[in-house]
Scaffold this active site. Structure first.
Site, mmCIF file in Angstrom:
data_model
loop_
_atom_site.group_PDB
_atom_site.id
_atom_site.type_symbol
_atom_site.label_atom_id
_atom_site.label_comp_id
_atom_site.label_asym_id
_atom_site.label_seq_id
_atom_site.Cartn_x
_atom_site.Cartn_y
_atom_site.Cartn_z
ATOM 1 N N GLY A 134 0.777 -1.238 0.000
ATOM 2 C CA GLY A 134 0.000 0.000 0.000
ATOM 3 C C GLY A 134 0.804 1.280 0.000
ATOM 4 O O GLY A 134 0.226 2.366 0.088
ATOM 5 N N GLU A 138 4.217 -6.350 1.377
ATOM 6 C CA GLU A 138 3.822 -6.695 0.003
ATOM 7 C C GLU A 138 3.645 -5.471 -0.888
ATOM 8 O O GLU A 138 2.553 -5.205 -1.365
ATOM 9 C CB GLU A 138 2.490 -7.453 0.023
ATOM 10 C CG GLU A 138 2.523 -8.770 0.735
ATOM 11 C CD GLU A 138 1.142 -9.361 0.956
ATOM 12 O OE1 GLU A 138 1.056 -10.575 1.202
ATOM 13 O OE2 GLU A 138 0.140 -8.612 0.898
ATOM 14 N N PRO A 139 4.687 -4.710 -1.133
ATOM 15 C CA PRO A 139 4.521 -3.543 -2.009
ATOM 16 C C PRO A 139 4.346 -3.955 -3.471
ATOM 17 O O PRO A 139 5.017 -4.875 -3.949
ATOM 18 C CB PRO A 139 5.841 -2.787 -1.828
ATOM 19 C CG PRO A 139 6.832 -3.863 -1.498
ATOM 20 C CD PRO A 139 6.074 -4.883 -0.697
ATOM 21 N N GLY A 140 3.451 -3.301 -4.162
ATOM 22 C CA GLY A 140 3.296 -3.534 -5.602
ATOM 23 C C GLY A 140 3.573 -2.238 -6.335
ATOM 24 O O GLY A 140 4.599 -2.054 -6.991
ATOM 25 N N ARG A 141 2.648 -1.271 -6.145
ATOM 26 C CA ARG A 141 2.736 0.016 -6.823
ATOM 27 C C ARG A 141 4.106 0.686 -6.625
ATOM 28 O O ARG A 141 4.674 1.231 -7.577
ATOM 29 C CB ARG A 141 1.650 0.922 -6.233
ATOM 30 C CG ARG A 141 1.492 2.242 -6.932
ATOM 31 C CD ARG A 141 0.602 3.183 -6.094
ATOM 32 N NE ARG A 141 -0.590 2.559 -5.593
ATOM 33 C CZ ARG A 141 -1.784 2.590 -6.194
ATOM 34 N NH1 ARG A 141 -1.934 3.242 -7.316
ATOM 35 N NH2 ARG A 141 -2.822 1.981 -5.651
ATOM 36 N N ARG A 182 -7.432 4.049 -14.425
ATOM 37 C CA ARG A 182 -7.384 4.604 -13.070
ATOM 38 C C ARG A 182 -8.107 5.951 -12.920
ATOM 39 O O ARG A 182 -8.811 6.156 -11.934
ATOM 40 C CB ARG A 182 -5.939 4.681 -12.566
ATOM 41 C CG ARG A 182 -5.239 3.316 -12.538
ATOM 42 C CD ARG A 182 -3.959 3.322 -11.713
ATOM 43 N NE ARG A 182 -4.252 3.496 -10.308
ATOM 44 C CZ ARG A 182 -4.107 4.626 -9.637
ATOM 45 N NH1 ARG A 182 -3.641 5.696 -10.256
ATOM 46 N NH2 ARG A 182 -4.425 4.713 -8.369
ATOM 47 N N CYS A 210 -15.402 6.067 -26.506
ATOM 48 C CA CYS A 210 -16.691 6.725 -26.651
ATOM 49 C C CYS A 210 -17.319 6.970 -25.288
ATOM 50 O O CYS A 210 -18.328 6.354 -24.944
ATOM 51 C CB CYS A 210 -17.597 5.847 -27.497
ATOM 52 S SG CYS A 210 -18.263 6.796 -28.828
HETATM 53 N N1 LLP Z 1 -1.229 -6.975 -0.649
HETATM 54 C C1 LLP Z 1 -2.551 -7.124 -0.783
HETATM 55 C C2 LLP Z 1 -3.231 -8.144 0.004
HETATM 56 C C3 LLP Z 1 -3.267 -6.318 -1.664
HETATM 57 O O1 LLP Z 1 -4.578 -6.482 -1.789
HETATM 58 C C4 LLP Z 1 -2.584 -5.338 -2.417
HETATM 59 C C5 LLP Z 1 -3.298 -4.482 -3.362
HETATM 60 C C6 LLP Z 1 -1.193 -5.225 -2.257
HETATM 61 C C7 LLP Z 1 -0.550 -6.043 -1.357
HETATM 62 C C8 LLP Z 1 -0.373 -4.237 -3.035
HETATM 63 O O2 LLP Z 1 -0.739 -2.914 -2.797
HETATM 64 P P1 LLP Z 1 0.166 -1.745 -3.381
HETATM 65 O O3 LLP Z 1 1.489 -1.799 -2.665
HETATM 66 O O4 LLP Z 1 0.334 -1.993 -4.830
HETATM 67 O O5 LLP Z 1 -0.591 -0.506 -3.104
HETATM 68 N N2 LLP Z 1 -6.218 -1.018 -8.715
HETATM 69 C C9 LLP Z 1 -5.983 -0.091 -7.621
HETATM 70 C C10 LLP Z 1 -5.167 -0.717 -6.520
HETATM 71 C C11 LLP Z 1 -5.756 -1.998 -5.981
HETATM 72 C C12 LLP Z 1 -4.892 -2.600 -4.930
HETATM 73 C C13 LLP Z 1 -5.288 -4.000 -4.654
HETATM 74 N N3 LLP Z 1 -4.522 -4.641 -3.643
HETATM 75 C C14 LLP Z 1 -5.306 1.155 -8.166
HETATM 76 O O6 LLP Z 1 -5.095 1.254 -9.361
HETATM 77 O O7 LLP Z 1 -4.994 2.062 -7.411
#
Ligand code: LLP
Length: 470
Positions: free
Chosen positions: A272, A314-317, A358, A389
């Site tokens: 997050g 668990e970073p993704g973004r 987004r 459209c």
């Molecule tokens: N761990 C869990 C259990 C999650 O559900 C998520 C994201 C992450 C880690 C990674 O979160 P991050 O570090 O990437 O913020 N589509 C949305 C974001 C949805 C996030 C879903 N879960 C957007 O475009 O902002």
């Protein structure tokens, strides 16, 4: 310099001194302008990339992904060591997963979090060790769970009582022992868009804290399951540590109570971590976040007289977001006079909500720059829109771009590495763009673009390729 359109600008957007600059927080470190002003990524002119691969094009800077992955690993390793524990960083593949990205992050010492059977297969195809995978999801199918247990996924994060019974049956059948974490809802409402917050009570993920204790008791009865600890993810695009700290505090209360019934070796606090999308976003450096979050957990443990568990994140973004830059070609420009007399400039590009949903989904803000040359016109408030459209098909809601942008110019939208390709669609039968990795002056396709024939081929009434020629 102000134009009549400035009355339409949101308060946060400042008129740039130079509408060609590249604010560091939103661009990959390799972004620069060459002598003639063309944007370059990893040393490659945007014009050359567009010529080779077409537009729209998602460009992913490999060194940016790697250095962010490395920073997370080092920051959490150091913070954990200072507090007498260890930390693992899982890359959350939902942000963007391909075999190449999975290999880069694993190479930098990360593990991988997947949340569907599809993501699991990508990670396996990339050669990620199954033991270093975490498997999430609130509705994993029996087939997905069977596959995960069969290949030896390290940790399954269980989300419901029904899933526990499914895993009990699968492990009994296969004689496997599966390590599990229990996902809990801490009740903390992270300050982010409602759809991005996941730890407030009224949503679909995880167990409320009292139910989690019951779930853990049940897991401990099942010979095929090994209870490893609790998991909590409070949401996405979060700035600061307050939410993480509060959530950890609440989860630790249950963690401590569970120690009475057996070991609780781990605690996973999810992902997050927010990134910059516009020049006004100012994310806290990961070293600071990691230090403060881990110290807060350690303090919470000390207050309860318990050992600090092994931690995971668990970073993704934050790993992949700023590594991505989308290139578009401008097709039309239009000045629309509003009732107030203000004039808004619309710049239409050749992609839109099919490659970046987004803004439409979350009201997300992005920024943009002219990429194919230096603009010479005064900064003009502009709205970059797609070709779909739908009037909500906005790519960049508000941005000051040089006033001389014309059809044929390339625009670059930074911070599109996360949740853009992974949320892409074929809305209006638009093909999804290719994804190209850049590094040291070289570019490589890591996900091929769709052709129109690919898109049309799903319609049972349209004959394409050999079928049409037959
Ligand atoms: N761990 C869990 C259990 C999650 O559900 C998520 C994201 C992450 C880690 C990674 O979160 P991050 O570090 O990437 O913020 N589509 C949305 C974001 C949805 C996030 C879903 N879960 C957007 O475009 O902002």
């Amino acid at each position: 310099m102000h134009s009549p359109a400035d009355s339409l600008a949101p308060d946060w957007l400042v008129v740039p001194d130079d509408a060609n600059d590249l604010p560091t927080a939103v661009w990959p470190a390799s972004a620069a302008r060459d002598d003639d002003g063309t944007l370059t990524l990893a040393g490659i002119p945007a014009t050359a990339l567009a010529q080779t691969y077409g537009t729209p094009l998602l460009v992913l800077d490999e060194d940016e992904v790697r250095s962010r992955a490395r920073s997370f690993r080092i920051a959490f390793d150091e913070a954990a060591a200072e507090n007498g524990t260890t930390a693992q960083v899982y890359y959350a593949g939902k942000a963007f997963l391909s075999t190449a990205v999975a290999r880069w992050v694993v190479d930098e010492g990360l593990r991988v979090d997947v949340c569907t059977g599809g993501e699991l297969e990508v990670a396996l195809a990339a050669g990620v060790a199954p033991a270093s995978l975490g498997f999430h999801g609130n509705n994993k199918s029996v087939a997905e769970l069977e596959r995960a247990v069969e290949v030896g996924v390290g940790t399954i994060i269980v989300d419901s009582a029904i899933e526990i019974e499914r895993l009990a049956a699968i492990t009994a059948r296969t004689d496997a022992v599966q390590r599990v974490l229990v996902r809990v809802i801490s009740g903390v409402h992270a300050e982010t868009h409602d759809f991005l917050a996941t730890a407030h009570e009224d949503q679909k993920f995880g167990f409320p804290l009292p139910d989690a204790a019951i779930a853990v008791a049940r897991i401990r009865e099942i010979p095929g399951l090994e209870f490893a600890g609790l998991h909590c993810h409070i949401g996405s695009q979060i700035f600061g540590v307050a939410g993480f700290r509060e959530s950890a505090e609440r989860v630790l209360e249950l963690h401590a109570a569970l120690l009475a019934g057996g070991p609780v070796p781990q605690l996973n606090l999810g992902g997050g971590f927010g990134i910059a999308y516009t020049s006004v976003d100012d994310p806290t450096p990961i070293e600071t976040l990691a230090g403060e979050i881990v110290a807060a957990v350690a303090a919470g443990c000390a207050a309860r007289g318990i050992a600090v568990p092994a931690l995971s994140f668990e970073p993704g973004r934050a790993i992949v977001g700023t590594a991505g830059v989308t290139l578009y070609e401008v097709g039309t420009t239009k000045d629309v006079e509003l009732e107030s007399g203000a004039v808004r400039r619309y710049l239409s590009v050749d992609g839109g909500m099919s490659d970046n949903a987004r803004p439409a989904l979350y009201g997300a803000q992005f920024s943009a720059r002219l990429a194919s040359r230096l603009g010479v016109g005064a900064p003009q408030l502009s709205r970059v829109v797609g070709k779909h459209c739908e009037s909500g098909d906005i790519v960049v809601d508000h941005e000051y771009l040089p006033g001389d942008v014309v059809p044929g110019d390339l625009l670059a939208v930074p911070s599109t590495g996360a949740y853009c390709a992974s949320l892409a669609s074929n809305y209006n039968h638009v093909a999804r763009p290719p994804i190209v990795a850049v590094r040291d002056g070289r570019s490589t396709v890591i996900v091929r673009g769709e052709t129109l024939a690919d898109v049309l081929s799903r319609d049972a009434g349209i004959l394409v390729g050999d079928e049409a020629r037959a």
